[in-house]
Write an enzyme that holds these catalytic residues in place. Structure first.
Site, PDB file in Angstrom:
ATOM      1  N   ASP A  33     -40.364 -58.313  -9.018  1.00 42.00           N
ATOM      2  CA  ASP A  33     -40.680 -58.381  -7.588  1.00 42.00           C
ATOM      3  C   ASP A  33     -41.445 -59.676  -7.320  1.00 42.00           C
ATOM      4  OD1 ASP A  33     -40.951 -56.034  -5.157  1.00 42.00           O
ATOM      5  OD2 ASP A  33     -42.200 -57.838  -4.986  1.00 42.00           O
ATOM      6  N   ILE A  34     -41.150 -60.312  -6.209  1.00 39.77           N
ATOM      7  CA  ILE A  34     -41.786 -61.588  -5.864  1.00 39.77           C
ATOM      8  C   ILE A  34     -43.267 -61.407  -5.518  1.00 39.77           C
ATOM      9  CG2 ILE A  34     -41.363 -61.659  -3.362  1.00 39.77           C
ATOM     10  CD1 ILE A  34     -40.242 -64.506  -3.768  1.00 39.77           C
ATOM     11  N   ASN A  91     -37.717 -46.929  -1.403  1.00 41.12           N
ATOM     12  CA  ASN A  91     -37.929 -46.761   0.032  1.00 41.12           C
ATOM     13  C   ASN A  91     -36.575 -46.741   0.721  1.00 41.12           C
ATOM     14  OD1 ASN A  91     -40.808 -46.805   0.042  1.00 41.12           O
ATOM     15  ND2 ASN A  91     -40.727 -48.999  -0.363  1.00 41.12           N
ATOM     16  N   GLU A  99     -37.759 -52.763   3.406  1.00 38.62           N
ATOM     17  CA  GLU A  99     -37.731 -54.155   3.870  1.00 38.62           C
ATOM     18  C   GLU A  99     -36.365 -54.797   3.619  1.00 38.62           C
ATOM     19  OE1 GLU A  99     -39.702 -58.264   2.235  1.00 38.62           O
ATOM     20  OE2 GLU A  99     -40.855 -56.434   1.927  1.00 38.62           O
ATOM     21  N   VAL A 100     -35.822 -54.560   2.421  1.00 42.56           N
ATOM     22  CA  VAL A 100     -34.548 -55.188   2.054  1.00 42.56           C
ATOM     23  C   VAL A 100     -33.445 -54.123   2.064  1.00 42.56           C
ATOM     24  CG1 VAL A 100     -33.317 -56.533   0.311  1.00 42.56           C
ATOM     25  CG2 VAL A 100     -35.797 -56.852   0.599  1.00 42.56           C
ATOM     26  N   HIS A 104     -32.820 -50.432  -3.872  1.00 42.43           N
ATOM     27  CA  HIS A 104     -33.599 -50.916  -5.018  1.00 42.43           C
ATOM     28  C   HIS A 104     -34.621 -49.870  -5.407  1.00 42.43           C
ATOM     29  CE1 HIS A 104     -35.311 -52.398  -1.242  1.00 42.43           C
ATOM     30  NE2 HIS A 104     -36.516 -52.237  -1.787  1.00 42.43           N
ATOM     31  N   HIS A 106     -38.265 -49.477  -7.387  1.00 46.33           N
ATOM     32  CA  HIS A 106     -39.436 -50.203  -7.865  1.00 46.33           C
ATOM     33  C   HIS A 106     -39.906 -49.509  -9.137  1.00 46.33           C
ATOM     34  CE1 HIS A 106     -40.434 -52.271  -3.917  1.00 46.33           C
ATOM     35  NE2 HIS A 106     -39.713 -51.266  -3.465  1.00 46.33           N
TER      36      HIS A 106
HETATM   37  P1  5GP Z   1     -38.999 -52.445   0.061  1.00 46.01           P
HETATM   38  O1  5GP Z   1     -40.147 -52.550   0.979  1.00 46.01           O
HETATM   39  O2  5GP Z   1     -37.692 -52.769   0.743  1.00 46.01           O
HETATM   40  O3  5GP Z   1     -38.953 -51.177  -0.725  1.00 46.01           O
HETATM   41  O4  5GP Z   1     -39.225 -53.548  -1.053  1.00 46.01           O
HETATM   42  C1  5GP Z   1     -38.698 -54.838  -1.017  1.00 46.01           C
HETATM   43  C2  5GP Z   1     -39.349 -55.601  -2.135  1.00 46.01           C
HETATM   44  O5  5GP Z   1     -38.632 -56.794  -2.343  1.00 46.01           O
HETATM   45  C3  5GP Z   1     -40.808 -55.986  -1.851  1.00 46.01           C
HETATM   46  O6  5GP Z   1     -41.641 -55.418  -2.863  1.00 46.01           O
HETATM   47  C4  5GP Z   1     -40.793 -57.504  -1.873  1.00 46.01           C
HETATM   48  O7  5GP Z   1     -41.935 -58.056  -2.471  1.00 46.01           O
HETATM   49  C5  5GP Z   1     -39.532 -57.817  -2.680  1.00 46.01           C
HETATM   50  N1  5GP Z   1     -38.900 -59.076  -2.321  1.00 46.01           N
HETATM   51  C6  5GP Z   1     -38.657 -59.551  -1.067  1.00 46.01           C
HETATM   52  N2  5GP Z   1     -38.015 -60.732  -1.122  1.00 46.01           N
HETATM   53  C7  5GP Z   1     -37.841 -61.009  -2.443  1.00 46.01           C
HETATM   54  C8  5GP Z   1     -37.236 -62.098  -3.139  1.00 46.01           C
HETATM   55  O8  5GP Z   1     -36.726 -63.049  -2.547  1.00 46.01           O
HETATM   56  N3  5GP Z   1     -37.243 -62.041  -4.504  1.00 46.01           N
HETATM   57  C9  5GP Z   1     -37.789 -60.993  -5.176  1.00 46.01           C
HETATM   58  N4  5GP Z   1     -37.737 -61.046  -6.509  1.00 46.01           N
HETATM   59  N5  5GP Z   1     -38.372 -59.947  -4.561  1.00 46.01           N
HETATM   60  C10 5GP Z   1     -38.390 -59.961  -3.197  1.00 46.01           C
END
Ligand code: 5GP
Length: 116
Positions: A33-34, A91, A99-100, A104, A106
């Site tokens: 994760d970034i 999520n 968010e994405v 995915h 975690h």
């Molecule tokens: P969500 O909130 O959708 O469950 O989690 C999305 C995750 O993707 C977040 O923890 C965020 O830090 C990670 N993320 C967002 N953009 C990038 C990226 O460009 N590269 C990587 N490796 N992780 C990302």
């Protein structure tokens, strides 16, 4: 809701965005994760175009499902997490603040993660 081909994980999958892949198999990849929330914070995603968990389970093949979860288990083994413990979350959608829009999981570990 239709899959958005421009989402950031789609860009990682089609190599528009360069990211170090930690582990990969036929149907899934894992990368850091970034913005890590723990010493180990790995994202595991299917290679197929699935928005979230229910989309995946409703549409993916048995192989795609198996290979995603087996990759997670391989990470658990590789990082020796069976004994120390870990948190595995996903999520899905608006109320979870996904968010994405590409499924995915975690995988968080490396310290006491507190209560949910
Ligand atoms: P969500 O909130 O959708 O469950 O989690 C999305 C995750 O993707 C977040 O923890 C965020 O830090 C990670 N993320 C967002 N953009 C990038 C990226 O460009 N590269 C990587 N490796 N992780 C990302």
């Amino acid at each position: 809701m239709t899959y958005n081909d421009d989402n950031i994980f789609a860009q990682i999958l089609n190599k528009k965005l360069s990211t170090k892949i930690i582990l990969e198999n036929e149907h899934a990849i894992a990368f850091n994760d970034i913005a890590p929330q723990a010493p180990i914070h790995i994202l595991i995603i299917p290679k197929g175009k699935y928005i979230k968990y229910d989309d995946f389970i409703n549409k993916a093949s048995k192989d795609e499902i198996y290979y995603l979860f087996i990759l997670i288990n391989q990470l658990v083994k590789n990082y020796d997490l069976e004994h120390t413990g870990y948190r595995l979350t996903t999520n899905a959608g608006k109320n979870a603040n996904q968010e994405v829009p590409h499924l995915h999981f975690h995988l968080l570990a490396g310290q006491n993660l507190g209560k949910m």
